[in-house]
Design a protein around this motif. Sequence first.
Motif, PDB file in Angstrom:
ATOM      1  N   MET A   1       0.843  -1.202   0.000  1.00 24.77           N
ATOM      2  CA  MET A   1       0.000   0.000   0.000  1.00 24.77           C
ATOM      3  C   MET A   1       0.884   1.260   0.000  1.00 24.77           C
ATOM      4  O   MET A   1       1.980   1.251   0.535  1.00 24.77           O
ATOM      5  CB  MET A   1      -0.902   0.017   1.238  1.00 24.77           C
ATOM      6  N   VAL A   2       0.336   2.314  -0.578  1.00 25.83           N
ATOM      7  CA  VAL A   2       1.052   3.593  -0.665  1.00 25.83           C
ATOM      8  C   VAL A   2       0.150   4.665  -0.069  1.00 25.83           C
ATOM      9  O   VAL A   2      -1.051   4.674  -0.321  1.00 25.83           O
ATOM     10  CB  VAL A   2       1.310   3.970  -2.151  1.00 25.83           C
ATOM     11  N   LYS A   3       0.735   5.560   0.729  1.00 29.13           N
ATOM     12  CA  LYS A   3      -0.073   6.651   1.288  1.00 29.13           C
ATOM     13  C   LYS A   3      -0.121   7.797   0.287  1.00 29.13           C
ATOM     14  O   LYS A   3       0.921   8.229  -0.206  1.00 29.13           O
ATOM     15  CB  LYS A   3       0.534   7.126   2.609  1.00 29.13           C
ATOM     16  N   VAL A   4      -1.327   8.251  -0.003  1.00 36.10           N
ATOM     17  CA  VAL A   4      -1.499   9.341  -0.973  1.00 36.10           C
ATOM     18  C   VAL A   4      -2.268  10.470  -0.285  1.00 36.10           C
ATOM     19  O   VAL A   4      -3.253  10.232   0.414  1.00 36.10           O
ATOM     20  CB  VAL A   4      -2.293   8.846  -2.210  1.00 36.10           C
ATOM     21  N   SER A   5      -1.800  11.712  -0.478  1.00 34.61           N
ATOM     22  CA  SER A   5      -2.480  12.880   0.088  1.00 34.61           C
ATOM     23  C   SER A   5      -2.868  13.804  -1.041  1.00 34.61           C
ATOM     24  O   SER A   5      -2.070  14.068  -1.942  1.00 34.61           O
ATOM     25  CB  SER A   5      -1.553  13.663   1.015  1.00 34.61           C
ATOM     26  N   VAL A  15      -5.037   8.751   2.131  1.00 32.31           N
ATOM     27  CA  VAL A  15      -5.650   7.430   1.955  1.00 32.31           C
ATOM     28  C   VAL A  15      -4.574   6.433   1.525  1.00 32.31           C
ATOM     29  O   VAL A  15      -3.641   6.795   0.798  1.00 32.31           O
ATOM     30  CB  VAL A  15      -6.815   7.523   0.929  1.00 32.31           C
ATOM     31  N   ASP A  16      -4.698   5.209   2.020  1.00 33.17           N
ATOM     32  CA  ASP A  16      -3.775   4.143   1.607  1.00 33.17           C
ATOM     33  C   ASP A  16      -4.344   3.441   0.388  1.00 33.17           C
ATOM     34  O   ASP A  16      -5.505   3.011   0.397  1.00 33.17           O
ATOM     35  CB  ASP A  16      -3.603   3.130   2.741  1.00 33.17           C
ATOM     36  N   GLU A  21      -4.151   1.134  -8.048  1.00 30.05           N
ATOM     37  CA  GLU A  21      -5.575   1.429  -7.793  1.00 30.05           C
ATOM     38  C   GLU A  21      -6.011   2.658  -8.601  1.00 30.05           C
ATOM     39  O   GLU A  21      -5.319   3.681  -8.603  1.00 30.05           O
ATOM     40  CB  GLU A  21      -5.754   1.696  -6.300  1.00 30.05           C
ATOM     41  N   ILE A  22      -7.150   2.536  -9.279  1.00 31.01           N
ATOM     42  CA  ILE A  22      -7.600   3.682 -10.064  1.00 31.01           C
ATOM     43  C   ILE A  22      -8.355   4.670  -9.161  1.00 31.01           C
ATOM     44  O   ILE A  22      -8.963   4.294  -8.169  1.00 31.01           O
ATOM     45  CB  ILE A  22      -8.477   3.260 -11.278  1.00 31.01           C
ATOM     46  N   LEU A  23      -8.285   5.950  -9.559  1.00 36.45           N
ATOM     47  CA  LEU A  23      -8.897   7.008  -8.748  1.00 36.45           C
ATOM     48  C   LEU A  23     -10.400   6.767  -8.569  1.00 36.45           C
ATOM     49  O   LEU A  23     -10.960   7.041  -7.508  1.00 36.45           O
ATOM     50  CB  LEU A  23      -8.632   8.368  -9.418  1.00 36.45           C
ATOM     51  N   PHE A  63      -4.205   6.442 -12.068  1.00 40.61           N
ATOM     52  CA  PHE A  63      -3.963   5.801 -10.784  1.00 40.61           C
ATOM     53  C   PHE A  63      -4.038   6.862  -9.692  1.00 40.61           C
ATOM     54  O   PHE A  63      -3.623   8.013  -9.889  1.00 40.61           O
ATOM     55  CB  PHE A  63      -2.585   5.133 -10.765  1.00 40.61           C
ATOM     56  N   THR A  64      -4.530   6.449  -8.552  1.00 39.39           N
ATOM     57  CA  THR A  64      -4.676   7.407  -7.440  1.00 39.39           C
ATOM     58  C   THR A  64      -3.326   8.005  -7.050  1.00 39.39           C
ATOM     59  O   THR A  64      -3.248   9.181  -6.685  1.00 39.39           O
ATOM     60  CB  THR A  64      -5.344   6.707  -6.244  1.00 39.39           C
ATOM     61  N   VAL A  65      -2.270   7.227  -7.144  1.00 36.71           N
ATOM     62  CA  VAL A  65      -0.948   7.777  -6.778  1.00 36.71           C
ATOM     63  C   VAL A  65      -0.601   8.999  -7.632  1.00 36.71           C
ATOM     64  O   VAL A  65       0.160   9.870  -7.197  1.00 36.71           O
ATOM     65  CB  VAL A  65       0.175   6.714  -6.902  1.00 36.71           C
ATOM     66  N   GLN A  66      -1.185   9.091  -8.812  1.00 33.96           N
ATOM     67  CA  GLN A  66      -0.871  10.226  -9.689  1.00 33.96           C
ATOM     68  C   GLN A  66      -1.482  11.540  -9.204  1.00 33.96           C
ATOM     69  O   GLN A  66      -1.084  12.604  -9.672  1.00 33.96           O
ATOM     70  CB  GLN A  66      -1.374   9.948 -11.126  1.00 33.96           C
ATOM     71  N   VAL A  67      -2.465  11.482  -8.320  1.00 30.46           N
ATOM     72  CA  VAL A  67      -3.073  12.736  -7.856  1.00 30.46           C
ATOM     73  C   VAL A  67      -2.454  13.213  -6.544  1.00 30.46           C
ATOM     74  O   VAL A  67      -2.907  14.201  -5.969  1.00 30.46           O
ATOM     75  CB  VAL A  67      -4.623  12.646  -7.727  1.00 30.46           C
ATOM     76  N   ASN A  68      -1.425  12.520  -6.080  1.00 27.62           N
ATOM     77  CA  ASN A  68      -0.756  12.946  -4.844  1.00 27.62           C
ATOM     78  C   ASN A  68      -0.343  14.416  -4.968  1.00 27.62           C
ATOM     79  O   ASN A  68       0.305  14.807  -5.933  1.00 27.62           O
ATOM     80  CB  ASN A  68       0.474  12.057  -4.620  1.00 27.62           C
TER      81      ASN A  68
END
Length: 153
Positions: A1-5, A15-16, A21-23, A63-68
């Motif tokens: 898991m990756v923490k994204v803010s 959120v982890d 994972e897609i947004l 991916f959700t990580v891209q909106v960090n």
Amino acid sequence: MVKVSFILNNKPVEVDVKPNEILLDTLRLKLGVKSVKRGCEKGECGVCTVLLDGKPVYSCMIFTVQVNGHRVTTVEGLANDDLFKKLVYSFAEKGAIQCGYCTPGIMLVAYSLLSQGRGITKEDVIKALEGNLCRCTGYKKIIEAVLAASTRD
Ligand code: FES
Ligand code: FES
């Protein structure tokens, strides 16, 4: 898991997520944002649209990580926005909604277009909405509604 803010509807969230994972899934399943819908999951229907730093994107295609560190906006975050209210009133007046499944995505694209703050034409609206499908109303009333919102006091 990756923490994204990121900033979701003007509030910071953390959120982890899985790296892939897609947004769309993060918003609907972890953050309770139900206006963002699941459709084709291929970047073709537009029902999963969100604004990323003010620009419409398909949340099924990133991916959700891209909106960090970025700003994500859905219709829930625009409820008190004057420009958005003009869209809501115009959609209601023109009868531009039937089932409403496509409506949040279409409104976000229209909001982004109207936010540019210049006079818009029918062609501008048609072009902006190219990536958003509606299976109910046809596009005539939707286009009329966006144009009406653009001239509303
Ligand atoms: S669900 Fe994302 S474009 Fe269709
Ligand atoms: S109002 Fe039903 S899909 Fe557009």
